[in-house]
Design a protein around this motif. Structure first.
Motif, PDB file in Angstrom:
ATOM      1  N   GLU A 150     -19.364   2.139 -23.638  1.00 33.85           N
ATOM      2  CA  GLU A 150     -18.555   0.974 -23.292  1.00 33.85           C
ATOM      3  C   GLU A 150     -19.358  -0.301 -23.496  1.00 33.85           C
ATOM      4  OE1 GLU A 150     -17.612   4.176 -20.083  1.00 33.85           O
ATOM      5  OE2 GLU A 150     -19.332   3.436 -21.207  1.00 33.85           O
ATOM      6  N   SER A 151     -18.666  -1.371 -23.790  1.00 27.68           N
ATOM      7  CA  SER A 151     -19.289  -2.689 -23.910  1.00 27.68           C
ATOM      8  C   SER A 151     -18.216  -3.747 -23.686  1.00 27.68           C
ATOM      9  CB  SER A 151     -19.932  -2.873 -25.285  1.00 27.68           C
ATOM     10  OG  SER A 151     -18.963  -2.793 -26.311  1.00 27.68           O
ATOM     11  N   GLY A 152     -18.653  -4.990 -23.527  1.00 25.10           N
ATOM     12  CA  GLY A 152     -17.714  -6.096 -23.410  1.00 25.10           C
ATOM     13  C   GLY A 152     -17.543  -6.646 -22.010  1.00 25.10           C
ATOM     14  N   GLY A 153     -18.164  -6.027 -21.039  1.00 22.33           N
ATOM     15  CA  GLY A 153     -18.061  -6.539 -19.684  1.00 22.33           C
ATOM     16  C   GLY A 153     -18.826  -7.843 -19.519  1.00 22.33           C
ATOM     17  N   GLY A 154     -18.650  -8.459 -18.359  1.00 21.28           N
ATOM     18  CA  GLY A 154     -19.347  -9.699 -18.096  1.00 21.28           C
ATOM     19  C   GLY A 154     -18.828 -10.391 -16.858  1.00 21.28           C
ATOM     20  N   LEU A 155     -19.290 -11.604 -16.664  1.00 19.74           N
ATOM     21  CA  LEU A 155     -18.884 -12.438 -15.530  1.00 19.74           C
ATOM     22  C   LEU A 155     -17.910 -13.496 -16.035  1.00 19.74           C
ATOM     23  CD1 LEU A 155     -19.153 -13.535 -12.626  1.00 19.74           C
ATOM     24  CD2 LEU A 155     -21.165 -14.822 -13.412  1.00 19.74           C
ATOM     25  N   VAL A 156     -16.712 -13.508 -15.476  1.00 15.46           N
ATOM     26  CA  VAL A 156     -15.702 -14.486 -15.857  1.00 15.46           C
ATOM     27  C   VAL A 156     -15.071 -15.072 -14.609  1.00 15.46           C
ATOM     28  CG1 VAL A 156     -15.193 -13.382 -18.071  1.00 15.46           C
ATOM     29  CG2 VAL A 156     -13.884 -12.750 -16.034  1.00 15.46           C
ATOM     30  N   GLN A 157     -14.360 -16.180 -14.805  1.00 11.85           N
ATOM     31  CA  GLN A 157     -13.646 -16.812 -13.702  1.00 11.85           C
ATOM     32  C   GLN A 157     -12.232 -16.261 -13.625  1.00 11.85           C
ATOM     33  OE1 GLN A 157     -13.894 -21.055 -14.234  1.00 11.85           O
ATOM     34  NE2 GLN A 157     -16.009 -21.137 -13.525  1.00 11.85           N
ATOM     35  N   PRO A 158     -11.607 -16.354 -12.475  1.00 10.15           N
ATOM     36  CA  PRO A 158     -10.213 -15.920 -12.355  1.00 10.15           C
ATOM     37  C   PRO A 158      -9.326 -16.596 -13.397  1.00 10.15           C
ATOM     38  CG  PRO A 158     -11.134 -16.343 -10.198  1.00 10.15           C
ATOM     39  CD  PRO A 158     -12.156 -16.809 -11.183  1.00 10.15           C
ATOM     40  N   GLY A 159      -8.440 -15.822 -13.983  1.00 10.33           N
ATOM     41  CA  GLY A 159      -7.550 -16.329 -15.014  1.00 10.33           C
ATOM     42  C   GLY A 159      -8.058 -16.156 -16.429  1.00 10.33           C
ATOM     43  N   GLU A 160      -9.328 -15.861 -16.567  1.00  6.02           N
ATOM     44  CA  GLU A 160      -9.901 -15.687 -17.907  1.00  6.02           C
ATOM     45  C   GLU A 160      -9.667 -14.264 -18.412  1.00  6.02           C
ATOM     46  OE1 GLU A 160     -13.360 -19.103 -17.935  1.00  6.02           O
ATOM     47  OE2 GLU A 160     -13.970 -17.007 -17.614  1.00  6.02           O
ATOM     48  N   SER A 161     -10.141 -14.028 -19.639  1.00  7.11           N
ATOM     49  CA  SER A 161      -9.885 -12.755 -20.309  1.00  7.11           C
ATOM     50  C   SER A 161     -11.184 -12.102 -20.761  1.00  7.11           C
ATOM     51  CB  SER A 161      -8.993 -12.971 -21.535  1.00  7.11           C
ATOM     52  OG  SER A 161      -7.741 -13.508 -21.182  1.00  7.11           O
ATOM     53  N   LEU A 162     -11.121 -10.792 -20.926  1.00  3.32           N
ATOM     54  CA  LEU A 162     -12.195 -10.011 -21.521  1.00  3.32           C
ATOM     55  C   LEU A 162     -11.568  -8.910 -22.358  1.00  3.32           C
ATOM     56  CD1 LEU A 162     -14.768  -9.399 -18.613  1.00  3.32           C
ATOM     57  CD2 LEU A 162     -15.204 -10.701 -20.701  1.00  3.32           C
ATOM     58  N   ARG A 163     -12.322  -8.466 -23.348  1.00  2.00           N
ATOM     59  CA  ARG A 163     -11.917  -7.269 -24.098  1.00  2.00           C
ATOM     60  C   ARG A 163     -13.047  -6.253 -24.025  1.00  2.00           C
ATOM     61  NH1 ARG A 163     -10.741  -6.315 -30.515  1.00  2.00           N
ATOM     62  NH2 ARG A 163     -13.023  -6.475 -30.532  1.00  2.00           N
TER      63      ARG A 163
ATOM     64  N   VAL B 169     -17.657  -5.483 -14.890  1.00  2.65           N
ATOM     65  CA  VAL B 169     -16.778  -6.646 -14.975  1.00  2.65           C
ATOM     66  C   VAL B 169     -16.786  -7.331 -13.625  1.00  2.65           C
ATOM     67  CG1 VAL B 169     -14.392  -7.426 -15.249  1.00  2.65           C
ATOM     68  CG2 VAL B 169     -15.306  -5.661 -16.763  1.00  2.65           C
ATOM     69  N   THR B 170     -17.121  -8.613 -13.619  1.00  2.00           N
ATOM     70  CA  THR B 170     -17.140  -9.393 -12.386  1.00  2.00           C
ATOM     71  C   THR B 170     -16.273 -10.620 -12.577  1.00  2.00           C
ATOM     72  OG1 THR B 170     -19.392  -8.661 -11.901  1.00  2.00           O
ATOM     73  CG2 THR B 170     -18.575 -10.582 -10.704  1.00  2.00           C
ATOM     74  N   VAL B 171     -15.295 -10.770 -11.689  1.00  2.00           N
ATOM     75  CA  VAL B 171     -14.385 -11.909 -11.727  1.00  2.00           C
ATOM     76  C   VAL B 171     -14.634 -12.733 -10.474  1.00  2.00           C
ATOM     77  CG1 VAL B 171     -12.010 -12.686 -11.981  1.00  2.00           C
ATOM     78  CG2 VAL B 171     -12.717 -10.476 -12.943  1.00  2.00           C
ATOM     79  N   SER B 172     -15.169 -13.930 -10.669  1.00  2.15           N
ATOM     80  CA  SER B 172     -15.561 -14.746  -9.530  1.00  2.15           C
ATOM     81  C   SER B 172     -15.490 -16.213  -9.899  1.00  2.15           C
ATOM     82  CB  SER B 172     -16.985 -14.381  -9.112  1.00  2.15           C
ATOM     83  OG  SER B 172     -17.414 -15.169  -8.025  1.00  2.15           O
ATOM     84  N   PRO B 173     -15.053 -17.060  -8.934  1.00  2.48           N
ATOM     85  CA  PRO B 173     -14.986 -18.503  -9.223  1.00  2.48           C
ATOM     86  C   PRO B 173     -16.363 -19.065  -9.551  1.00  2.48           C
ATOM     87  CG  PRO B 173     -13.761 -17.951  -7.242  1.00  2.48           C
ATOM     88  CD  PRO B 173     -14.545 -16.722  -7.630  1.00  2.48           C
TER      89      PRO B 173
ATOM     90  N   PRO C  99     -10.067 -11.589  -8.992  1.00  4.23           N
ATOM     91  CA  PRO C  99     -11.274 -11.082  -8.324  1.00  4.23           C
ATOM     92  C   PRO C  99     -11.174  -9.588  -7.990  1.00  4.23           C
ATOM     93  CG  PRO C  99     -10.718 -13.234  -7.468  1.00  4.23           C
ATOM     94  CD  PRO C  99      -9.596 -12.840  -8.381  1.00  4.23           C
ATOM     95  N   GLU C 100      -9.984  -9.110  -7.687  1.00  5.94           N
ATOM     96  CA  GLU C 100      -9.811  -7.683  -7.358  1.00  5.94           C
ATOM     97  C   GLU C 100      -9.961  -6.768  -8.568  1.00  5.94           C
ATOM     98  OE1 GLU C 100      -7.727 -10.200  -6.617  1.00  5.94           O
ATOM     99  OE2 GLU C 100      -5.615  -9.572  -6.743  1.00  5.94           O
ATOM    100  N   ASP C 101     -10.103  -7.336  -9.764  1.00 12.28           N
ATOM    101  CA  ASP C 101     -10.391  -6.527 -10.954  1.00 12.28           C
ATOM    102  C   ASP C 101     -11.888  -6.249 -11.101  1.00 12.28           C
ATOM    103  OD1 ASP C 101      -7.918  -8.467 -12.661  1.00 12.28           O
ATOM    104  OD2 ASP C 101      -7.688  -6.415 -11.916  1.00 12.28           O
ATOM    105  N   THR C 102     -12.688  -6.845 -10.250  1.00 15.48           N
ATOM    106  CA  THR C 102     -14.132  -6.639 -10.299  1.00 15.48           C
ATOM    107  C   THR C 102     -14.471  -5.175 -10.050  1.00 15.48           C
ATOM    108  OG1 THR C 102     -14.643  -8.903  -9.612  1.00 15.48           O
ATOM    109  CG2 THR C 102     -16.331  -7.214  -9.202  1.00 15.48           C
ATOM    110  N   ALA C 103     -15.211  -4.579 -10.987  1.00 17.44           N
ATOM    111  CA  ALA C 103     -15.553  -3.154 -10.899  1.00 17.44           C
ATOM    112  C   ALA C 103     -16.419  -2.787 -12.095  1.00 17.44           C
ATOM    113  CB  ALA C 103     -14.291  -2.301 -10.899  1.00 17.44           C
ATOM    114  N   ILE C 104     -16.958  -1.575 -12.032  1.00 10.61           N
ATOM    115  CA  ILE C 104     -17.543  -0.975 -13.230  1.00 10.61           C
ATOM    116  C   ILE C 104     -16.402  -0.248 -13.935  1.00 10.61           C
ATOM    117  CG2 ILE C 104     -19.213   0.631 -14.172  1.00 10.61           C
ATOM    118  CD1 ILE C 104     -20.897   0.182 -11.652  1.00 10.61           C
ATOM    119  N   TYR C 105     -16.250  -0.530 -15.217  1.00 11.49           N
ATOM    120  CA  TYR C 105     -15.187   0.076 -16.012  1.00 11.49           C
ATOM    121  C   TYR C 105     -15.786   1.168 -16.896  1.00 11.49           C
ATOM    122  CZ  TYR C 105     -11.803  -3.397 -14.551  1.00 11.49           C
ATOM    123  OH  TYR C 105     -10.919  -4.158 -13.810  1.00 11.49           O
TER     124      TYR C 105
END
Length: 120
Positions: free
Chosen positions: A6-19, A116-120, A88-94
């Motif tokens: 797996e790859s593509g995880g990271g730290l993003v703000q609420p409302g943003e996107s990741l693939r 994947v970390t979703v945080s302001p 923020p509730e999507d924060t987890a290891i995927y």
């Protein structure tokens, strides 16, 4: 050697996107159902989305429907999870996993995960 990476995880703000990407080696993703799971701190691992071996069927956890999209590129032997409107509730290891069908309990071959970390 059979492997899922797996790859593509990271730290993003609420409302943003990741693939997220799940690259397979040693087998063809089109021959298996491939699923994404996630595990948040202190919680059990849960199934998020799955794509069948034929590619004709996908399913999603209710809380991600309309925001997440699973897809597969057979030429690249890779499965993707596009995640929009992250919360923020999507924060987890995927993790991605492979099985004969999209039955959560049948998945027994796993990748190492991506955070994947979703945080302001």
């Amino acid at each position: 050697q059979l492997q899922l990476v797996e790859s593509g995880g990271g730290l993003v703000q609420p409302g943003e996107s990741l693939r997220l990407s799940c690259a397979a080696s040693g087998f063809a993703v089109e021959d298996y159902a491939i699923a994404w799971f996630r595990q948040a701190p202190g919680k059990e691992r849960e199934g998020v989305s799955c794509i069948s071996s034929s590619g004709g069927s996908t399913n999603y956890k209710d809380s991600v429907k309309g925001r997440f999209t699973i897809s597969r590129d057979n030429a690249k032997n890779t499965v993707y999870l596009r995640m929009n409107s992250l919360k923020p509730e999507d924060t987890a290891i995927y993790y991605c996993a492979a099985a004969a069908s999209c039955i959560w309990e049948e998945f027994d071959f796993w990748g190492q995960g991506t955070q994947v970390t979703v945080s302001p």
